[in-house]
Structures are given as C-alpha cells and as structure tokens.
Design a protein around this motif. Structure first.
Motif, mmCIF file in Angstrom:
data_model
loop_
_atom_site.group_PDB
_atom_site.id
_atom_site.type_symbol
_atom_site.label_atom_id
_atom_site.label_comp_id
_atom_site.label_asym_id
_atom_site.label_seq_id
_atom_site.Cartn_x
_atom_site.Cartn_y
_atom_site.Cartn_z
ATOM 1 N N VAL A 76 62.534 -122.497 2.081
ATOM 2 C CA VAL A 76 61.802 -123.165 0.911
ATOM 3 C C VAL A 76 62.663 -123.173 0.030
ATOM 4 O O VAL A 76 62.696 -124.223 -0.892
ATOM 5 C CB VAL A 76 60.643 -122.793 0.657
ATOM 6 C CG1 VAL A 76 60.033 -123.286 -1.064
ATOM 7 C CG2 VAL A 76 59.287 -122.538 1.950
ATOM 8 N N LEU A 77 63.790 -122.568 -0.343
ATOM 9 C CA LEU A 77 64.431 -122.134 -0.964
ATOM 10 C C LEU A 77 65.855 -123.360 -1.082
ATOM 11 O O LEU A 77 66.369 -123.034 -0.151
ATOM 12 C CB LEU A 77 64.771 -120.053 -1.379
ATOM 13 C CG LEU A 77 63.095 -120.077 -1.582
ATOM 14 C CD1 LEU A 77 63.775 -118.740 -1.982
ATOM 15 C CD2 LEU A 77 62.726 -120.002 -3.134
ATOM 16 N N PRO A 78 66.346 -123.632 -2.422
ATOM 17 C CA PRO A 78 67.842 -123.702 -1.736
ATOM 18 C C PRO A 78 68.575 -123.158 -1.434
ATOM 19 O O PRO A 78 68.281 -122.311 -2.028
ATOM 20 C CB PRO A 78 68.004 -124.182 -3.240
ATOM 21 C CG PRO A 78 66.618 -124.385 -4.116
ATOM 22 C CD PRO A 78 66.543 -123.224 -3.500
ATOM 23 N N SER A 79 69.988 -123.441 -0.742
ATOM 24 C CA SER A 79 70.380 -122.438 -0.323
ATOM 25 C C SER A 79 72.118 -123.360 0.454
ATOM 26 O O SER A 79 72.080 -123.773 0.124
ATOM 27 C CB SER A 79 70.069 -121.983 1.411
ATOM 28 O OG SER A 79 70.501 -120.940 2.204
ATOM 29 N N ASP A 80 72.906 -122.099 0.016
ATOM 30 C CA ASP A 80 74.163 -122.566 0.750
ATOM 31 C C ASP A 80 74.244 -123.323 2.353
ATOM 32 O O ASP A 80 75.086 -124.512 2.292
ATOM 33 C CB ASP A 80 74.777 -121.816 0.751
ATOM 34 C CG ASP A 80 75.805 -121.439 -1.015
ATOM 35 O OD1 ASP A 80 75.268 -122.117 -1.927
ATOM 36 O OD2 ASP A 80 75.980 -119.954 -0.690
ATOM 37 N N THR A 108 54.498 -127.564 -1.467
ATOM 38 C CA THR A 108 54.462 -128.900 -1.777
ATOM 39 C C THR A 108 56.334 -129.465 -1.814
ATOM 40 O O THR A 108 56.130 -130.351 -1.557
ATOM 41 C CB THR A 108 53.995 -129.545 -3.112
ATOM 42 O OG1 THR A 108 52.525 -129.093 -3.299
ATOM 43 C CG2 THR A 108 54.435 -130.939 -3.636
ATOM 44 N N THR A 109 56.801 -128.069 -2.129
ATOM 45 C CA THR A 109 58.303 -128.143 -2.187
ATOM 46 C C THR A 109 58.870 -128.256 -0.693
ATOM 47 O O THR A 109 59.514 -128.955 -0.281
ATOM 48 C CB THR A 109 58.637 -127.557 -3.389
ATOM 49 O OG1 THR A 109 58.472 -126.757 -4.468
ATOM 50 C CG2 THR A 109 60.162 -127.273 -3.165
ATOM 51 N N PHE A 110 58.193 -127.238 -0.019
ATOM 52 C CA PHE A 110 58.437 -127.050 1.087
ATOM 53 C C PHE A 110 58.400 -128.606 1.853
ATOM 54 O O PHE A 110 59.233 -129.515 2.847
ATOM 55 C CB PHE A 110 57.103 -126.266 2.195
ATOM 56 C CG PHE A 110 57.758 -126.335 3.800
ATOM 57 C CD1 PHE A 110 58.977 -125.541 4.363
ATOM 58 C CD2 PHE A 110 56.721 -126.830 4.307
ATOM 59 C CE1 PHE A 110 58.899 -125.872 5.500
ATOM 60 C CE2 PHE A 110 56.790 -126.223 6.309
ATOM 61 C CZ PHE A 110 57.808 -126.391 6.235
ATOM 62 N N LYS A 116 60.574 -130.910 0.993
ATOM 63 C CA LYS A 116 62.236 -131.226 1.527
ATOM 64 C C LYS A 116 62.429 -131.290 2.645
ATOM 65 O O LYS A 116 63.450 -132.530 3.432
ATOM 66 C CB LYS A 116 62.351 -129.759 1.272
ATOM 67 C CG LYS A 116 63.927 -129.064 1.989
ATOM 68 C CD LYS A 116 63.807 -127.764 1.221
ATOM 69 C CE LYS A 116 65.351 -127.325 2.436
ATOM 70 N NZ LYS A 116 65.687 -125.732 1.957
ATOM 71 N N CYS A 117 61.195 -131.474 3.945
ATOM 72 C CA CYS A 117 60.973 -131.619 4.576
ATOM 73 C C CYS A 117 61.027 -132.913 5.034
ATOM 74 O O CYS A 117 62.061 -133.904 5.410
ATOM 75 C CB CYS A 117 59.536 -131.441 5.602
ATOM 76 S SG CYS A 117 59.502 -130.108 6.370
ATOM 77 N N HIS A 172 54.376 -137.966 0.503
ATOM 78 C CA HIS A 172 55.836 -137.375 0.349
ATOM 79 C C HIS A 172 56.528 -138.575 1.794
ATOM 80 O O HIS A 172 57.667 -138.609 2.102
ATOM 81 C CB HIS A 172 56.106 -136.193 0.739
ATOM 82 C CG HIS A 172 55.961 -135.324 -0.214
ATOM 83 N ND1 HIS A 172 57.219 -135.203 -1.415
ATOM 84 C CD2 HIS A 172 54.695 -134.533 -0.897
ATOM 85 C CE1 HIS A 172 56.410 -134.580 -2.118
ATOM 86 N NE2 HIS A 172 55.037 -133.973 -1.887
ATOM 87 N N GLY A 173 55.829 -139.662 1.934
ATOM 88 C CA GLY A 173 56.656 -140.873 3.117
ATOM 89 C C GLY A 173 56.217 -140.193 4.390
ATOM 90 O O GLY A 173 56.738 -140.664 5.198
ATOM 91 N N LEU A 174 55.058 -138.888 4.455
ATOM 92 C CA LEU A 174 55.383 -139.031 6.081
ATOM 93 C C LEU A 174 53.852 -139.130 6.608
ATOM 94 O O LEU A 174 52.590 -138.464 5.390
ATOM 95 C CB LEU A 174 54.928 -137.074 5.963
ATOM 96 C CG LEU A 174 56.542 -136.781 6.124
ATOM 97 C CD1 LEU A 174 56.947 -135.328 5.794
ATOM 98 C CD2 LEU A 174 57.801 -137.765 6.470
#
Length: 259
Positions: A145-149, A178-180, A183-184, A238-240
C-alpha cells in the motif's frame, strides 16, 4: 494464530495446506476455468503472497510469463524462496527445444543431492529481470500500500489479492484501502484483471477476537466501507469493473477488469 498483519504461516486460503506442493490451488483452477488464458504468458503480481505457493504455481503449473510475489512479512518471503528452490530443483531445465517438465525429479533427489537452484536468489523487481531466467518468479517484502523503491515501473496483466483485503483495510483504514485500489488500477495494463477473494464483514468481526488480532478492535469501529456493499462502487471509481465472480468456494472470488 494470526500475526500482527493477519499473516498466517503457510496459509493458502483453502485446504490442503501450502506445504502440499503437488496439489494445485483450487482458486487458480476456478479462475482459469472462468476466464480461459487469464494466466498463460501473463505478467502477474501476487499481493500478500504468504509462503509463495500461489505465486510459484502460477509460473510452474499455469504457465505465467513472470510472477512477482510481495508480502509484508520478510520471514514468509524466506519461506517462499525456499519453496521456489524446491520446486524449481525438481523440474527439468528448459532447453531451446523443450520446455521444463515440472515435478520430474522426486523429492528424494533433492533431499539426497540438494537444491539444483539455490534459494535466496538476489531479488530483482522488474519484469525484464523476471523473464531473464526460468522460473520467472521473484519475491520481495513490503507493505504494498505504501510507496516503495521496489514499486514496479512496469504494469501487470493480472493482480491477485487473495484473502488479504481485510488485513489491508484494518491496517490502513478506509483511506488506505482506497489508495490500495487506486494503486492496483494504475499498476494494471488496459484490459488487465484484479482478482479479489472477498472477506465478508463478519470475518472482520471475527478477526479482532482475543486469539486473533485484538489490536484492530478500535480500528474496526472507524471503518465505513463494507466489502459486500462498497467495494464494487469504489473499484468502479478507479476504472475497475466487475466482470466475473464465483461462489464455488466458501469465499466469493470477484474479478474486475480495467477499462
């Protein structure tokens, strides 16, 4: 007993357990029957991969082109790498003329002679690296869920979220869910699929019992989104869009397609 994030050891969602490597996951069979060719030659992300059984089956048994498994628990990623090494070591190596034969060598051969492919290969999180060698499976540990390198720069044909949405929801609340979903959607190719194994609201209530995850008791009271009534609309935003579902197993499996 659940760990902090609901990450049950060797959890596979349905019996037999993940350690029964010769038995294919029934959820994958249902998906392959519902949407033919959903996995073959596809680039797949398995979120909440646990000890890696589903990710490895996708590559070895369902002929995915490349699979990335991510789990929040680094101990489970270690288990996943070991399982990958075991199954890869039992297969015949691919050649220019012949594909690999999965589970060709008996378990006794690995126990006697050791792994042919060692576990704990250096994790590289790109689709090009995943396709460079067989089997095309990579694992890494992160809270997706969190931003990552380690966020992928490439997109996927299929994203699996099997028996994990509840724990993401409890950990990150409505905003995090909602963020998850957003991102999906952004991580899927056009026409790609998000697969969710639905955990109903009563399972949320069971999750906070003293012998499971009581630390989520207060969080549960804050949640307003419900899996049975809110998820379809939220994903559509989210278009899904829901394109297939199955009630063949105790938990409904929903498949959403990106427009």
């Amino acid at each position: 007993m659940a760990a902090h994030f609901g990450n049950y050891v060797d959890y596979s969602g349905a019996k037999p357990p993940a350690s029964a490597t010769h038995v294919r996951d029934p959820r994958l069979h249902i998906l392959a029957a519902t949407i033919p060719e959903i996995f073959a030659n596809k680039h797949i992300l398995d979120i909440g991969c646990n000890a890696g059984s589903v990710s490895i089956q996708l590559a070895l048994d369902f002929h995915a082109a490349a699979v990335t498994g991510v789990d929040i628990d680094p101990k489970l990623i270690v288990q996943a790498e070991k399982l990958l090494a075991l199954r890869a070591s039992r297969a015949t190596p691919p050649t220019s003329c012949d594909p690999p034969v999965v589970d060709y060598f008996p378990m006794s051969a690995v126990l006697t002679h050791g792994y042919r492919i060692e576990p704990h290969r250096k994790p590289v999180h790109t689709s090009s690296a995943a396709s460079a060698a067989w089997p095309r499976v990579t694992f890494f540990s992160a809270d997706w869920v969190l931003p990552s390198d380690q966020d992928a720069t490439d997109s996927y044909h299929v994203i699996l979220a099997l028996s994990v949405i509840k724990w993401i929801h409890l950990e990150h609340r409505d905003a995090g869910l909602t963020t998850f979903f957003a991102k999906c959607s952004s991580s899927l190719k056009p026409g790609g699929y998000l697969v969710i194994e639905l955990q109903t609201w009563d399972s949320y209530q069971k999750a906070i019992r003293p012998n499971h995850a009581p630390h989520f008791q207060e969080t549960l009271k804050e949640l307003r989104l419900r899996p049975e009534t809110s998820f379809d609309t939220l994903l559509a935003n989210h278009g899904l869009h829901l394109c297939a579902s199955s009630d063949a197993l105790p938990r409904r499996i929903n498949v959403y397609q990106k427009a």
